[in-house]
Design an enzyme around this catalytic site. Structure first.
Site, PDB file in Angstrom:
ATOM      1  CG  HIS A 131      -1.538   1.212   1.554  1.00 36.07           C
ATOM      2  ND1 HIS A 131      -2.673   1.842   0.615  1.00 36.07           N
ATOM      3  CD2 HIS A 131      -1.287   2.771   2.065  1.00 36.07           C
ATOM      4  CE1 HIS A 131      -3.065   3.315   1.083  1.00 36.07           C
ATOM      5  NE2 HIS A 131      -2.415   3.407   2.101  1.00 36.07           N
ATOM      6  CG  HIS A 136       0.505   6.823   0.111  1.00 31.39           C
ATOM      7  ND1 HIS A 136      -0.394   7.731  -0.046  1.00 31.39           N
ATOM      8  CD2 HIS A 136       0.359   5.980   0.816  1.00 31.39           C
ATOM      9  CE1 HIS A 136      -1.222   7.478   1.099  1.00 31.39           C
ATOM     10  NE2 HIS A 136      -0.957   6.757   1.468  1.00 31.39           N
ATOM     11  CD  GLU A 177      -4.501   6.858   1.972  1.00 29.74           C
ATOM     12  OE1 GLU A 177      -4.523   6.020   1.228  1.00 29.74           O
ATOM     13  OE2 GLU A 177      -3.416   7.014   3.100  1.00 29.74           O
ATOM     14  CB  SER A 196      -2.775   0.499  -3.645  1.00 30.99           C
ATOM     15  OG  SER A 196      -3.177   0.908  -2.329  1.00 30.99           O
TER      16      SER A 196
END
Ligand SMILES: [Fe+2]
Length: 258
Positions: A131, A136, A177, A196
């Site tokens: 993740h 990110h 997010e 993700s």
């Protein structure tokens, strides 16, 4: 109660985060760990296709994330840091919000030093290195987005200092997010939590049962989120640039007044 001239002091609050950093321990990842990464990576790239904003795909290439196996943070940093000043550090799991935002404010991104098991491919209690790295880091190679995330960190420190940390948590959640964004007339994934996620990436774009509302900082700050289920609504940026501009233009005093 809060004067705009306090903004600069609010944005410049050093917090010690270094004690949360641990070695990545790359050499102790097993062959199975690396093969779980390869499986997740191949599956997610195929699933996303072009459903994600183009700087994300550029970041994957630029950072050579398609190289097999879990990335070694020092190698990743050797590419990322000269480009945007961001670097990754390993942490053992979720860090407190005050520490997380203090890291972002210094262009440091915490990455879990563990990866899920093959039995847990689609269910995670805490963000793992797939993740954190896959979701990110590609966007942190994009100069404007990189600047925006640093500013979110500084706003986070200011908001926490004023006892209003939830405002920045919500802003972060609905942009970095779980944000969606328009790009060349098409709805795309922007947020790392969606990019993700095997299940929620398509759901966020295609489900007819969820709300999709135009992004604004006001709405983001006042829209509660779920971290135990798919989001009931997503905020859609007019463009990646418009969200970057809106967040970079946000001062602590305005954030606290929203
Ligand atoms: Fe995340």
């Amino acid at each position: 109660m809060f004067r705009p001239e306090d903004d600069q002091a609010m944005l410049d609050r050093p917090t010690r985060w270094q004690s949360y950093v641990v070695p990545q321990g790359w050499e102790i990842f097993t062959a199975e760990d690396h093969s779980v990464w390869d499986l997740l990576f191949a599956r997610q790239v195929e699933l996303l296709g072009s459903r994600v904003v183009s700087p994300f795909l550029d970041g994957i290439d630029l950072l050579r994330l398609s190289h097999p196996g879990i990335p070694e943070l020092s190698e990743l940093n050797a590419i990322l840091e000269p480009r945007t000043g961001w670097r990754t550090v390993a942490v053992p799991g979720l860090v407190p919000d005050a520490i997380f935002f203090a890291m972002l404010a210094e262009r440091v991104f915490p990455v879990g030093n563990f990866i899920r098991t093959r039995e847990q491919l689609d269910y995670l209690e805490a963000p793992d290195c797939f993740h954190d790295l896959f979701g990110h880091i590609p966007m942190l190679a994009h100069h404007d987005f990189a600047e925006m995330v640093e500013h979110v960190g500084r706003l986070g420190q200011a908001a926490i200092g004023a006892g209003e940390g939830h405002r920045v948590a919500e802003l972060y959640w609905h942009s970095v997010e779980f944000g969606l964004a328009m790009e060349a007339g098409e709805l795309k994934i922007l947020g790392a939590g969606l990019a993700s996620s095997f299940g929620e990436s398509h759901f966020s774009l295609e489900s007819k049962e969820v709300g999709r509302l135009p992004f604004s900082v006001e709405l983001a700050v006042h829209t509660p989120y779920r971290h135990d289920a798919f989001q009931p609504r997503y905020l859609v940026s007019r463009s990646l640039e418009s969200t970057v501009d809106a967040i970079l233009g946000l001062t602590p005093s305005r954030l606290l007044d929203l």
